[in-house]
Design an enzyme around this catalytic site. Structure first.
Site, PDB file in Angstrom:
ATOM      1  N   ASP A   1       0.854  -1.184   0.000  1.00  0.00           N
ATOM      2  CA  ASP A   1       0.000   0.000   0.000  1.00  0.00           C
ATOM      3  C   ASP A   1       0.888   1.232   0.000  1.00  0.00           C
ATOM      4  O   ASP A   1       2.113   1.113  -0.100  1.00  0.00           O
ATOM      5  CB  ASP A   1      -0.966  -0.013   1.205  1.00  0.00           C
ATOM      6  CG  ASP A   1      -2.298   0.636   0.857  1.00  0.00           C
ATOM      7  OD1 ASP A   1      -2.292   1.819   0.473  1.00  0.00           O
ATOM      8  OD2 ASP A   1      -3.345  -0.035   0.946  1.00  0.00           O
TER       9      ASP A   1
ATOM     10  N   TRP B   1     -16.933  -3.931  -2.585  1.00  0.00           N
ATOM     11  CA  TRP B   1     -16.771  -3.420  -1.220  1.00  0.00           C
ATOM     12  C   TRP B   1     -17.615  -2.200  -0.929  1.00  0.00           C
ATOM     13  O   TRP B   1     -17.824  -1.843   0.221  1.00  0.00           O
ATOM     14  CB  TRP B   1     -15.298  -3.102  -0.945  1.00  0.00           C
ATOM     15  CG  TRP B   1     -14.732  -1.929  -1.696  1.00  0.00           C
ATOM     16  CD1 TRP B   1     -14.302  -1.913  -2.983  1.00  0.00           C
ATOM     17  CD2 TRP B   1     -14.531  -0.610  -1.184  1.00  0.00           C
ATOM     18  NE1 TRP B   1     -13.845  -0.662  -3.307  1.00  0.00           N
ATOM     19  CE2 TRP B   1     -13.966   0.162  -2.232  1.00  0.00           C
ATOM     20  CE3 TRP B   1     -14.757   0.005   0.048  1.00  0.00           C
ATOM     21  CZ2 TRP B   1     -13.642   1.508  -2.082  1.00  0.00           C
ATOM     22  CZ3 TRP B   1     -14.431   1.342   0.202  1.00  0.00           C
ATOM     23  CH2 TRP B   1     -13.879   2.087  -0.854  1.00  0.00           C
TER      24      TRP B   1
ATOM     25  N   GLU C   1      -9.870   2.905  -5.165  1.00  0.00           N
ATOM     26  CA  GLU C   1      -9.569   4.288  -4.783  1.00  0.00           C
ATOM     27  C   GLU C   1      -8.415   4.875  -5.591  1.00  0.00           C
ATOM     28  O   GLU C   1      -7.498   5.482  -5.040  1.00  0.00           O
ATOM     29  CB  GLU C   1      -9.228   4.338  -3.279  1.00  0.00           C
ATOM     30  CG  GLU C   1     -10.375   3.893  -2.409  1.00  0.00           C
ATOM     31  CD  GLU C   1     -10.022   3.844  -0.935  1.00  0.00           C
ATOM     32  OE1 GLU C   1     -10.888   4.201  -0.123  1.00  0.00           O
ATOM     33  OE2 GLU C   1      -8.895   3.447  -0.582  1.00  0.00           O
TER      34      GLU C   1
ATOM     35  N   HIS D   1      -2.601   3.416  -4.554  1.00  0.00           N
ATOM     36  CA  HIS D   1      -2.092   2.796  -3.318  1.00  0.00           C
ATOM     37  C   HIS D   1      -0.683   2.231  -3.535  1.00  0.00           C
ATOM     38  O   HIS D   1      -0.352   1.149  -3.046  1.00  0.00           O
ATOM     39  CB  HIS D   1      -3.035   1.684  -2.820  1.00  0.00           C
ATOM     40  CG  HIS D   1      -4.307   2.213  -2.218  1.00  0.00           C
ATOM     41  ND1 HIS D   1      -4.374   2.761  -0.961  1.00  0.00           N
ATOM     42  CD2 HIS D   1      -5.566   2.290  -2.720  1.00  0.00           C
ATOM     43  CE1 HIS D   1      -5.622   3.144  -0.695  1.00  0.00           C
ATOM     44  NE2 HIS D   1      -6.366   2.880  -1.753  1.00  0.00           N
TER      45      HIS D   1
ATOM     46  N   GLU E   1      -5.136   0.540   9.670  1.00  0.00           N
ATOM     47  CA  GLU E   1      -4.689   1.907   9.970  1.00  0.00           C
ATOM     48  C   GLU E   1      -4.669   2.165  11.479  1.00  0.00           C
ATOM     49  O   GLU E   1      -3.743   2.781  11.999  1.00  0.00           O
ATOM     50  CB  GLU E   1      -5.622   2.944   9.333  1.00  0.00           C
ATOM     51  CG  GLU E   1      -5.476   3.088   7.837  1.00  0.00           C
ATOM     52  CD  GLU E   1      -6.498   2.259   7.079  1.00  0.00           C
ATOM     53  OE1 GLU E   1      -6.862   1.157   7.562  1.00  0.00           O
ATOM     54  OE2 GLU E   1      -6.921   2.706   5.998  1.00  0.00           O
TER      55      GLU E   1
HETATM   56  C1  ACM Z   1     -11.188  -0.395   0.101  1.00  0.00           C
HETATM   57  O1  ACM Z   1     -11.724  -0.335   1.201  1.00  0.00           O
HETATM   58  N1  ACM Z   1     -10.552   0.658  -0.388  1.00  0.00           N
HETATM   59  C2  ACM Z   1     -11.203  -1.604  -0.705  1.00  0.00           C
END
Ligand code: ACM
Length: 423
Positions: free
Chosen positions: A120, A298, A234, A170, A367
């Site tokens: 990431d 998701w 994202e 990412h 996180e």
């Molecule tokens: C995600 O929660 N960005 C897959």
């Protein structure tokens, strides 16, 4: 008391004392691969199974039944072939010993996929021998030997490891190691120390495609399973929109614009994986994935059915049902206080039935979970609820709550940090 509860349980009046040597096992090709049938009576215990995984799950059920087994027949098989848990080891690295322990814990719940989110913006956690700087800039990581041990340990417990190499967003940790993969050659990138969505993405050069195809070659050598996840979530288009070289590539490639670059890169990875007989999985946000790719939906509960209608295989991971990193109730502090996932919301996740929906998955983004104990506290007790959804036997919620107690006691006895039970 069994979690996940068997799907078909016909219990008679009496009971049988359990002893390992009373168990007679026989294969039954009429049962599904992961299915089993326990016939418990005074003559002993017959365990019939469709395959080795079914026999393993039958034994897990026997273990949970305790020392006095009810007489009767338990015929059981999972609803979904993909019963997953994702662990983010990029935001906070998790030691190998914890991964092995988590495999034990999920196998006890008859879950069968551990998806490792290995890269990431904040870290790259997998040794790639061809590109050693990837891990040099990130600190802690898994060596090839670690991965081989994890994969073998998981296979012994009928858990498949699905590796995720996230791209083309990412990727800031990869850019910190190899800035030539980025859109701005004059930029020096750092492994990110903030949370959020970095604007940096991969550039669109053939060399960058080749770099990641080489990475996937090593990934495929290490992870024998059929699925490889390549992220895709994202991804911001800003750099492709404003960089002259990216615009030039977009024209050369005949793409309609920056918005189409993510799908183009994902498709290049899919082509490469297909040559190696592997299936690409990606985080689904809109219908632009390569043909044949498996989607992990998701964003919301509807997108799973939409992806299935496109004829895709789908693993459902709607965040408001399956993101176990969300706190179980409103709390002050740095956790996303506006997104809460209660035990009851997890239990009441009712996956739709549609051709193509191959599974469900619970997520543990890290996180806000620096340590294994933090991960365990977020995972439990909600993963117990998720296990029943995945197996397809979730039913009456108060019955589930009644069955929970021995499991919480067992987890605590194993030294697992269990979070608060907030029904
Ligand atoms: C995600 O929660 N960005 C897959």
């Amino acid at each position: 008391m069994i979690i996940p509860r068997p799907r078909d349980l016909a219990v008679l009046g009496g009971s049988v004392a359990f002893s390992e040597d009373l168990v007679r096992h026989r294969p039954d090709p009429g049962l599904p691969e992961e299915g089993y049938r326990l016939t418990l009576n005074e003559g002993g215990i017959e365990l019939a199974s469709g395959g080795p995984a079914g026999a393993y799950y039958g034994r897990q059920t026997l273990r949970q039944l305790g020392e006095r087994l009810p007489e009767g027949v338990i015929e059981d098989a999972p609803r979904f072939g993909w019963r997953g848990v994702m662990l983010d080891v990029a935001r906070h690295f998790m030691p190998k010993a914890f991964i092995l322990r988590l495999i034990d814990l999920i196998a006890e719940l008859k879950l069968n996929v551990l998806h490792l989110h290995l890269t990431d913006d904040q870290g790259w956690r997998l040794e790639i021998r061809r590109y050693p700087r990837l891990t040099e800039v990130s600190g802690d990581h898994y060596t090839h030997e670690d991965i081989r041990e994890i994969v073998a340990y998981a296979a012994d417990r009928f858990v498949r490891i699905v590796p995720e190499i996230g791209l083309p967003g990412h990727v800031q940790a990869a850019l910190a190691a190899y800035p030539e993969l980025g859109n701005d050659p004059s930029e020096t990138y750092e492994v990110w120390t903030k949370w959020g969505i970095s604007e940096h993405t991969l550039n669109l050069e053939e060399e960058t495609i080749a770099f990641f195809q080489h990475v996937l070659d090593e990934v495929c050598d290490l992870f024998p399973g059929e699925y490889v996840h390549v992220g895709g979530d994202e991804c911001r288009n800003d750099e492709w929109e404003r960089t002259p070289r990216a615009q030039e590539r977009i024209r050369e490639l005949g793409l309609p614009g920056a918005h189409a670059c993510r799908a183009w890169i994902t498709a290049r990875m899919a082509e490469h994986l297909a040559k190696k007989d592997r299936k690409l999985v990606y985080w689904y946000e809109k219908p632009d994935g390569p043909p044949g790719a498996t989607t992990m939906t998701w964003l919301d509960e509807e997108s799973g059915e939409l992806a299935a209608l496109e004829g895709r295989d789908v693993v459902l991971a709607p965040h408001l049902r399956t993101y176990l990193d969300y706190p179980p109730e409103q709390e002050a502090g740095p956790f996303f206080p506006d997104r809460v996932l209660s035990l009851s919301n997890t239990y009441h996740f009712a996956p739709p039935s549609a051709p193509g929906i191959i599974g469900v998955q619970a997520q543990l983004w890290t996180e806000y979970m620096p340590t294994p104990a933090d991960v365990e506290r977020q995972a439990f007790p909600r993963l117990l609820a998720f296990a029943e959804v995945a197996w397809g036997s979730a039913g009456d919620y108060s019955d589930f709550l009644r069955r929970l107690d021995p499991h919480l006691t067992r987890l605590a006895a194993q030294g697992v940090s269990v979070g608060p039970l907030i029904p």
